[in-house]
Design a protein around this motif. Structure first.
Motif, PDB file in Angstrom:
ATOM      1  N   TRP A  69     -11.231  -1.697  17.049  1.00 23.70           N
ATOM      2  CA  TRP A  69      -9.959  -1.381  17.722  1.00 23.70           C
ATOM      3  C   TRP A  69      -9.610   0.101  17.521  1.00 23.70           C
ATOM      4  O   TRP A  69      -9.219   0.796  18.461  1.00 23.70           O
ATOM      5  CB  TRP A  69      -8.865  -2.282  17.160  1.00 23.70           C
ATOM      6  CG  TRP A  69      -7.477  -1.959  17.628  1.00 23.70           C
ATOM      7  CD1 TRP A  69      -6.615  -1.053  17.073  1.00 23.70           C
ATOM      8  CD2 TRP A  69      -6.791  -2.524  18.745  1.00 23.70           C
ATOM      9  NE1 TRP A  69      -5.440  -1.023  17.765  1.00 23.70           N
ATOM     10  CE2 TRP A  69      -5.518  -1.917  18.807  1.00 23.70           C
ATOM     11  CE3 TRP A  69      -7.128  -3.480  19.692  1.00 23.70           C
ATOM     12  CZ2 TRP A  69      -4.589  -2.249  19.777  1.00 23.70           C
ATOM     13  CZ3 TRP A  69      -6.197  -3.816  20.669  1.00 23.70           C
ATOM     14  CH2 TRP A  69      -4.951  -3.204  20.706  1.00 23.70           C
ATOM     15  N   SER A  70      -9.768   0.570  16.302  1.00 24.92           N
ATOM     16  CA  SER A  70      -9.397   1.947  15.977  1.00 24.92           C
ATOM     17  C   SER A  70     -10.309   2.957  16.660  1.00 24.92           C
ATOM     18  O   SER A  70      -9.861   4.009  17.116  1.00 24.92           O
ATOM     19  CB  SER A  70      -9.425   2.148  14.458  1.00 24.92           C
ATOM     20  OG  SER A  70      -8.551   1.252  13.809  1.00 24.92           O
ATOM     21  N   CYS A 123      -3.273  -3.687  16.834  1.00 25.14           N
ATOM     22  CA  CYS A 123      -4.419  -4.599  16.876  1.00 25.14           C
ATOM     23  C   CYS A 123      -3.936  -6.037  16.732  1.00 25.14           C
ATOM     24  O   CYS A 123      -3.178  -6.362  15.796  1.00 25.14           O
ATOM     25  CB  CYS A 123      -5.396  -4.247  15.758  1.00 25.14           C
ATOM     26  SG  CYS A 123      -6.834  -5.334  15.662  1.00 25.14           S
ATOM     27  N   ASP A 162     -13.176  -6.064  13.283  1.00 27.25           N
ATOM     28  CA  ASP A 162     -12.197  -6.079  14.385  1.00 27.25           C
ATOM     29  C   ASP A 162     -11.296  -4.854  14.320  1.00 27.25           C
ATOM     30  O   ASP A 162     -11.016  -4.205  15.337  1.00 27.25           O
ATOM     31  CB  ASP A 162     -11.331  -7.341  14.317  1.00 27.25           C
ATOM     32  CG  ASP A 162     -12.108  -8.616  14.545  1.00 27.25           C
ATOM     33  OD1 ASP A 162     -11.680  -9.675  14.042  1.00 27.25           O
ATOM     34  OD2 ASP A 162     -13.143  -8.556  15.242  1.00 27.25           O
ATOM     35  N   GLU A 208     -11.679   2.892  19.442  1.00 27.83           N
ATOM     36  CA  GLU A 208     -11.362   3.062  20.853  1.00 27.83           C
ATOM     37  C   GLU A 208     -10.150   3.966  21.063  1.00 27.83           C
ATOM     38  O   GLU A 208      -9.946   4.484  22.156  1.00 27.83           O
ATOM     39  CB  GLU A 208     -11.086   1.704  21.500  1.00 27.83           C
ATOM     40  CG  GLU A 208     -12.315   0.820  21.637  1.00 27.83           C
ATOM     41  CD  GLU A 208     -11.971  -0.505  22.306  1.00 27.83           C
ATOM     42  OE1 GLU A 208     -10.812  -0.668  22.751  1.00 27.83           O
ATOM     43  OE2 GLU A 208     -12.851  -1.377  22.375  1.00 27.83           O
ATOM     44  N   ARG A 209      -9.363   4.171  20.016  1.00 25.11           N
ATOM     45  CA  ARG A 209      -8.069   4.838  20.177  1.00 25.11           C
ATOM     46  C   ARG A 209      -7.870   6.063  19.289  1.00 25.11           C
ATOM     47  O   ARG A 209      -6.868   6.756  19.412  1.00 25.11           O
ATOM     48  CB  ARG A 209      -6.950   3.823  19.895  1.00 25.11           C
ATOM     49  CG  ARG A 209      -6.928   2.687  20.922  1.00 25.11           C
ATOM     50  CD  ARG A 209      -6.179   1.465  20.425  1.00 25.11           C
ATOM     51  NE  ARG A 209      -6.117   0.437  21.466  1.00 25.11           N
ATOM     52  CZ  ARG A 209      -7.105  -0.417  21.705  1.00 25.11           C
ATOM     53  NH1 ARG A 209      -8.204  -0.389  20.950  1.00 25.11           N
ATOM     54  NH2 ARG A 209      -7.003  -1.305  22.689  1.00 25.11           N
TER      55      ARG A 209
END
Length: 577
Positions: free
Chosen positions: A535-536, A496, A531, A538-539
């Motif tokens: 980010w996490s 990230c 944030d 999505e993955r």
């Protein structure tokens, strides 16, 4: 009592246990009728077990979903059709087929169809992100996938990274008749639960079954040493890898469980509430395979997170057994409407996957009148290594006794420690995996020179031979029964923008047992918790996403620069002054 001697009839199993009890103290605590050893190949392959039950009980209900039942005869017909379609497509022994489904009616017929074709099932968590799915498909080499349409967009996202020859789209109402069509319409248009996807060349499950029924069934010779499942796990090292579970491994574990369960459940027929996902090894063996062996019915719960809907399903009919993890029992025990559920037929409440909390077990017994019977195992052990007796009056807090033909050793290094002393729990038996798929180096790390599997858990023997888990040797985090490995989460979070360093640990959580916490050193002061979470998400699968974000000026490290997760845990646990 024996009519001619006035003595209780001899129990050959008890005689066998007595001979071995000095070396294996747990045997003296076995229920009557449970032998010390089994013949791991006596029941045949998983296909043999399934065929035998389907022939004996063709009219018994095997599955129930959304109020619709499927008999063993119907299940066998659907499975045979899937197997024939796969065979016509050239898929057979040695090939891997991925199944990416929740607990819908179609799951068991597809799974048994794959096994009938002689192929290997690769179970995939439907909640995987494209990154996770791609990794598993590439590692396993699976080129055929059955996927629920609700998750087809994830498959679309990985097509540039993997090769898939066949994509079979499954709908939630498949194999449910007219009612299934209504369920599909509600899922797609009312709940809007099917994200848009574009996958040219896919085939529907309905087409597969129709084509399979028209194709001749060519019997496939399946052997006990064929790999039935590639069950992906981080194991004890945190590196994602597929545990190779042969037909012998899983069939032996089915027999081990059956012998134990019959001592307290009787002959049935039984109805098992199957809320744990069938792609998880606990439900796969202990719900699906064992219930098939017993000729019982599985009440499939497609979405156990919908607790109100789950409770309504439980209110519809009495059931005889239920399996779950601590978080599920906790949610049900607190849920409105559970007092209206009929528990009069309930004989077994089994738990595994994560430690069961005493408070949860007590609340469950107050509600149902039945104790939670806890067991223990791992993906690499098919999974059951030990289980408590079914005749306990209250929750014991132990993981019970090693099942038949299972040898257990508690060790520090290679030295076996005496009863009462803590060490790493090691085990060997017919249910232990054949190894990790294409990972001989990882296999070697978890096997001892004398053939024991190192579980990575710290345990101690109680005086009566029961085992008690003390702690985990590794930093693995257990979220609602699912393994989360800090290395994987740290790698994703570290990518990230705005992060200099990150360390991930597990923190106690009332709802899920543990929750993922990320300790972050920022390179960009403007970086926010939101944030990092975005980010996490999505993955990573939802249960792997950090739920607690802590920004720090620095992370504790050794003199060679290794981050000390232990210190972070200690700091968190220390009382605040």
């Amino acid at each position: 009592m024996s009519a001619d001697t006035g003595r209780a009839p001899r129990d050959p199993a008890a005689d066998e246990r007595l001979e071995s009890s000095a070396a294996k103290p747990w045997l003296s605590s076995y229920p009557p009728g449970v032998p010390a050893t089994i013949d791991p190949g006596a029941a045949g392959t998983l296909v043999d077990i399934f065929d035998d039950t389907a022939k004996r009980y063709p009219d018994r209900p095997a599955l129930e979903s959304f109020g619709r039942r499927m008999t063993y005869g119907e299940l066998a017909g659907h499975a045979a059709a899937v197997g024939s379609w796969l065979a016509e497509a050239g898929i057979g022994r040695g090939d891997r087929v991925a199944i990416m489904l929740p607990n819908v009616m179609a799951f068991p017929p597809i799974m048994f169809g794959v096994l009938m074709a002689g192929a290997t099932v690769v179970n995939v968590n439907p909640l995987y992100t494209p990154r996770e799915l791609s990794g598993q498909l590439r590692d396993s080499g699976a080129r055929t996938i059955f996927v629920l349409e609700n998750f087809a967009h994830t498959v679309q996202a990985v097509l540039g990274e993997v090769t898939l020859d066949r994509i079979v789209i499954v709908k939630p109402g498949d194999l449910l008749g007219f009612k299934g069509g209504v369920i599909n319409l509600v899922s797609r248009y009312v709940k809007k639960a099917v994200p848009a996807y574009d996958l040219p060349g896919t085939i529907s499950l309905a087409t597969v079954v129709k084509a399979g029924r028209a194709a001749p069934r060519v019997p496939v010779r399946v052997t006990l040493d064929d790999v039935a499942f590639l069950q992906y796990t981080g194991g004890t090292t945190g590196v994602a890898k597929g545990a190779m579970l042969t037909h012998r491994n899983v069939a032996a574990n089915v027999v081990q469980c059956e012998l134990w369960l019959r001592t307290g459940m009787g002959d049935g027929p039984h109805i098992m509430v199957t809320a744990l996902p069938l792609y998880h090894i606990f439900a796969l063996t202990c719900c699906c395979m064992v219930l098939v062996r017993l000729g019982g019915c599985q009440l499939l719960i497609a979405n156990p997170r919908d607790i109100p809907g789950f409770v309504k399903t439980l209110q519809t009919r009495p059931f005889t057994c239920i399996s779950g993890v601590n978080t599920l029992y906790n949610a049900l025990a607190r849920a409105p409407g559970m007092k209206e559920v009929d528990f009069s037929k309930l004989t077994l409440c089994v738990a595994g996957g994560m430690a069961t909390q005493s408070a949860v077990a007590e609340a469950w017994k107050r509600l149902t009148g039945k104790p939670i019977v806890e067991g223990y195992g791992l993906s690499e052990t098919s999974p059951v290594l030990s289980i408590n007796r079914l005749d306990i009056e209250a929750f014991t807090g132990t993981i019970g006794y090693p099942v038949s033909s299972t040898e257990v050793s508690v060790r520090v290094g290679d030295r076996e420690v005496p009863s009462g002393e803590a060490g790493e729990l090691c085990a060997r038996g017919p249910q232990i995996m054949a190894g990790y798929w294409n990972r001989p180096d990882e296999t070697a790390k978890v096997m001892t020179a004398d053939g024991y599997f190192r579980t990575g858990d710290v345990a101690v023997f109680e005086p009566d031979g029961a085992l008690r888990i003390i702690d985990r040797m590794k930093d693995m985090i257990l979220v609602s029964g699912f393994n989360v490995y800090p290395n994987e989460v740290e790698e994703v979070v570290a990518g990230c923008p705005g992060i200099a360093e990150v360390a991930v640990i597990g923190l106690p959580d009332e709802r899920s047992g543990e929750t993922v916490a990320a300790y972050i050193v920022r390179s960009d002061p403007a970086l926010t918790e939101q944030d990092v979470v975005a980010w996490s998400r999505e993955r990573l699968a939802p249960y792997k996403v950090p739920h607690r974000i802590v920004f720090r000026e620095a992370l504790p490290k050794t003199n060679v620069g290794k981050v000390l997760r232990r210190v972070l845990r200690e700091e968190t646990a220390a009382p605040q002054t």
